[in-house]
Design a protein around this motif. Structure first.
Motif, short mmCIF file in Angstrom:
data_model
loop_
_atom_site.label_atom_id
_atom_site.label_comp_id
_atom_site.label_asym_id
_atom_site.label_seq_id
_atom_site.Cartn_x
_atom_site.Cartn_y
_atom_site.Cartn_z
N THR A 126 -8.48 13.40 5.20
CA THR A 126 -7.13 14.62 5.47
C THR A 126 -6.18 13.89 5.66
O THR A 126 -5.27 14.12 5.27
CB THR A 126 -7.55 15.16 6.44
OG1 THR A 126 -6.81 14.53 7.46
CG2 THR A 126 -8.66 16.28 6.75
N ASP A 127 -6.72 12.69 5.28
CA ASP A 127 -4.94 11.26 5.63
C ASP A 127 -4.36 11.18 4.03
O ASP A 127 -4.86 11.05 2.87
CB ASP A 127 -5.43 9.56 5.95
CG ASP A 127 -4.18 9.08 5.12
OD1 ASP A 127 -3.60 8.98 4.77
OD2 ASP A 127 -3.96 8.58 6.94
N PRO A 128 -3.34 11.85 3.85
CA PRO A 128 -2.22 12.02 2.95
C PRO A 128 -2.46 11.17 1.60
O PRO A 128 -2.44 11.44 0.59
CB PRO A 128 -0.60 12.20 2.92
CG PRO A 128 -1.19 13.12 4.60
CD PRO A 128 -1.62 12.07 4.78
N THR A 129 -2.15 10.00 2.43
CA THR A 129 -2.07 8.91 1.62
C THR A 129 -4.09 8.59 0.74
O THR A 129 -4.27 7.91 -0.37
CB THR A 129 -2.41 7.37 2.45
OG1 THR A 129 -0.79 7.62 2.46
CG2 THR A 129 -2.23 6.40 1.36
N PHE A 130 -4.98 8.58 1.56
CA PHE A 130 -6.08 8.23 0.96
C PHE A 130 -7.01 9.47 0.04
O PHE A 130 -7.11 9.10 -0.71
CB PHE A 130 -7.14 8.63 2.22
CG PHE A 130 -7.10 7.07 3.13
CD1 PHE A 130 -6.33 5.70 2.48
CD2 PHE A 130 -6.76 7.36 4.61
CE1 PHE A 130 -6.61 4.20 3.00
CE2 PHE A 130 -7.39 6.06 4.92
CZ PHE A 130 -6.43 4.38 4.63
N GLU A 131 -6.02 10.50 0.99
CA GLU A 131 -6.06 11.76 -0.29
C GLU A 131 -6.14 11.59 -1.90
O GLU A 131 -6.14 11.85 -3.11
CB GLU A 131 -5.48 13.24 -0.05
CG GLU A 131 -6.22 13.84 1.34
CD GLU A 131 -6.20 14.99 1.78
OE1 GLU A 131 -6.78 15.90 1.71
OE2 GLU A 131 -4.92 15.20 1.93
N LYS A 132 -4.10 11.20 -2.17
CA LYS A 132 -4.41 10.71 -3.62
C LYS A 132 -4.52 8.98 -3.66
O LYS A 132 -4.58 9.68 -4.95
CB LYS A 132 -2.21 9.97 -2.78
CG LYS A 132 -1.78 9.59 -3.82
CD LYS A 132 0.05 9.64 -3.73
CE LYS A 132 0.64 11.28 -3.45
NZ LYS A 132 2.45 10.83 -3.09
N MET A 133 -4.70 8.41 -2.87
CA MET A 133 -5.66 7.27 -3.79
C MET A 133 -6.88 7.92 -4.48
O MET A 133 -7.20 7.83 -5.76
CB MET A 133 -5.62 6.84 -2.88
CG MET A 133 -5.32 5.57 -2.71
SD MET A 133 -5.45 4.15 -1.42
CE MET A 133 -6.87 3.39 -2.14
N LYS A 134 -7.57 8.89 -3.66
CA LYS A 134 -8.30 9.12 -4.45
C LYS A 134 -8.27 9.94 -5.81
O LYS A 134 -9.50 10.17 -7.23
CB LYS A 134 -9.59 10.83 -3.38
CG LYS A 134 -10.65 10.72 -4.01
CD LYS A 134 -11.89 11.68 -2.86
CE LYS A 134 -12.79 12.59 -3.35
NZ LYS A 134 -13.88 11.62 -3.96
N ASP A 138 -10.00 9.55 -8.72
CA ASP A 138 -10.65 10.46 -9.95
C ASP A 138 -10.18 10.70 -11.11
O ASP A 138 -10.86 11.59 -11.65
CB ASP A 138 -10.71 11.43 -8.59
CG ASP A 138 -12.03 11.36 -7.78
OD1 ASP A 138 -12.77 10.29 -7.69
OD2 ASP A 138 -12.21 12.32 -6.90
N SER A 139 -8.59 10.86 -11.72
CA SER A 139 -8.18 11.56 -12.22
C SER A 139 -8.93 10.60 -13.84
O SER A 139 -8.31 10.59 -14.66
CB SER A 139 -6.24 11.16 -12.67
OG SER A 139 -6.77 10.03 -12.50
N GLY A 140 -8.94 9.66 -13.31
CA GLY A 140 -9.93 8.64 -15.15
C GLY A 140 -8.88 7.63 -14.99
O GLY A 140 -8.52 6.43 -16.13
N ILE A 193 -13.62 7.19 -2.00
CA ILE A 193 -13.41 7.10 -2.93
C ILE A 193 -13.56 6.23 -4.40
O ILE A 193 -13.39 6.58 -5.80
CB ILE A 193 -11.36 6.33 -2.66
CG1 ILE A 193 -11.13 6.83 -2.26
CG2 ILE A 193 -10.65 5.61 -4.03
CD1 ILE A 193 -9.68 6.53 -1.44
N CYS A 194 -14.79 4.69 -4.01
CA CYS A 194 -14.77 4.04 -4.93
C CYS A 194 -16.63 3.96 -5.55
O CYS A 194 -17.50 3.13 -6.19
CB CYS A 194 -14.35 2.90 -4.01
SG CYS A 194 -13.05 1.77 -3.57
N ILE A 254 -4.43 0.39 -8.63
CA ILE A 254 -3.38 0.71 -6.97
C ILE A 254 -3.90 0.37 -5.30
O ILE A 254 -4.37 -0.49 -5.24
CB ILE A 254 -4.12 2.65 -6.22
CG1 ILE A 254 -2.85 3.53 -5.75
CG2 ILE A 254 -5.55 2.60 -6.57
CD1 ILE A 254 -3.68 4.72 -5.60
N HIS A 255 -2.88 0.32 -4.76
CA HIS A 255 -2.93 -1.12 -3.73
C HIS A 255 -2.11 -0.09 -2.80
O HIS A 255 -1.00 0.25 -2.92
CB HIS A 255 -1.83 -2.32 -4.02
CG HIS A 255 -2.04 -2.38 -5.36
ND1 HIS A 255 -3.24 -3.55 -5.16
CD2 HIS A 255 -1.86 -2.28 -6.56
CE1 HIS A 255 -3.54 -3.82 -6.77
NE2 HIS A 255 -2.57 -3.38 -7.63
#
Length: 387
Positions: A126-134, A138-140, A193-194, A254-255
């Motif tokens: 639920t961490d906003p940063t990790f949600e954004k990374m995912k 996922d968007s490709g 994520i990966c 992404i970093h």
């Protein structure tokens, strides 16, 4: 129409349990009331909460005073308590990890009734940063993932962390150290994520920084089915530590990095596929044009409360769990594979042979003893424990 209040029993009253209790009593977790507590000693908290106190988890589970239990006990007891609760048909929220091994987790899932919610406290999802990374992956937009790298040595723990516990950092009590305690969150996010690698070669160091028998440092090399590669590095002995997570794709990268306690998230997108540019350019030293974007977020959330609220909503029906218990198997498979690779000095293929790993762990546990707890009084600030 208001929803029925879920009656919650909390088993274990250590540091993390206190945080969960505070989330419920403060109203951060809705439609939930603590009706029972279980610990060896009655501290008076049960009376304060107008709840029942039990010294045996089985008595609490059999009491009929709860609909669900939150298990926040030492890892060595996760399997037995969760098994008993599931067999009795109670909903279960289990603190990480799902067991001493993924084999234990798999056995628990076999006995879970179909109408029972069984969740794991994988709060960093639920961490906003990790949600954004995912979302980015996922968007490709990054294209096919080619390389991953996470250096997470920001889990420093001084000796007192281990000394005040009899079970931590023992094969018998925890089934490992850094990998199954601190880094289990990072390994969950990594695979969430990966994806899960298909091969792992790892080098764990046991008691390198502390007087413990389990791992407190790991360097692992990962291979994926699409020939992508990855590296994972973790430690509880470095200060200051590093927290940097890189995902490299064919169309960009992404970093994530933590600088002075603040997380920074950078996205780099190429104007064309790296593979296409490589194959077609006539510029001997050319590179695709890249656009850098700072997509950092400073949003702060109560991760544990989000997971608990989601769990309560799932019990009421119609809500999908953010962290169903079965999702806890992948990160534990990876952690177990890293240990097995080190013990056997060879690459381990995934899916993991969980029963074989359990046999190896049993051998370690048979020669392991819980430590004698130090009587020194430790200063505890739970907010400082999260990274």
């Amino acid at each position: 129409m208001s929803q029925q209040t879920i009656k919650l029993g909390v088993i274990g009253l250590g540091n993390i349990a206190q945080q969960h209790i505070n989330n419920v009593t403060s109203g951060a977790v809705e439609n939930c009331q603590i009706t029972a507590l279980c610990a060896r000693t009655d501290t008076g908290l049960a009376k304060e909460l107008n709840a029942q106190h039990f010294t045996d988890y089985r008595t609490l589970i059999d009491s009929g005073s709860v609909d669900t239990v939150l298990i926040a006990t030492p890892t060595l007891s996760h399997f037995a308590i969760a098994k008993y609760a599931l067999e009795k048909g109670l909903h279960v929220m289990l603190e990480k990890p799902i067991g001493l091994s993924s084999w234990e987790g798999e056995e628990l899932l076999k006995i879970k009734p179909e109408n029972v919610q069984f969740a794991l406290m994988l709060n960093q999802r639920t961490d906003p940063t990790f949600e954004k990374m995912k979302q980015v992956v996922d968007s490709g937009v990054l294209g096919e993932i080619k390389r991953t790298h996470w250096t997470m040595t920001n889990w420093f723990r001084p000796d007192i962390y281990f000394q005040v516990s009899d079970w931590r950092a023992t094969w018998k009590g925890e089934g490992g150290g850094l990998l199954v305690n601190q880094c289990i969150h990072n390994l969950d996010i990594f695979q969430w994520i990966c994806g899960v690698p298909n091969q792992i070669t790892a080098f764990c160091e046991f008691g390198k920084y502390h007087n413990i028998e389990v791992e407190d440092e790991v360097t692992a090399y990962l291979r994926y089915n699409n020939k992508a590669t990855g590296v994972f590095i973790g430690s509880t002995g470095e200060a200051p530590g590093v927290n940097r997570f890189d995902i490299i794709g064919d169309k960009g990268s992404i970093h994530f990095t933590v600088v002075d306690g603040n997380g920074q998230l950078t996205q780099k997108l190429n104007d064309q596929s790296t593979a296409d540019f490589c194959a077609n350019t006539d510029e001997m030293f050319g590179m695709p044009k890249v656009t850098d974007s700072d997509i950092s977020t400073d949003e702060k959330v109560n991760q544990h409360a989000i997971i608990m609220n989601n769990f309560i909503q799932a019990i009421h029906g119609g809500t999908k769990l953010i962290a169903p218990a079965e999702d806890g198997l992948a990160s534990l498979d990876i952690a177990n594979a890293m240990l097995q690779s080190t013990w056997n000095k060879q690459t381990v293929s995934l899916p993991l042979d969980r029963l074989h790993y359990q046999t190896l762990l049993n051998e370690k546990a048979s020669n392991s003893e819980l430590r004698v707890k130090s009587k020194v009084e430790a200063k505890v600030d739970m907010n400082a424990s999260y990274r």
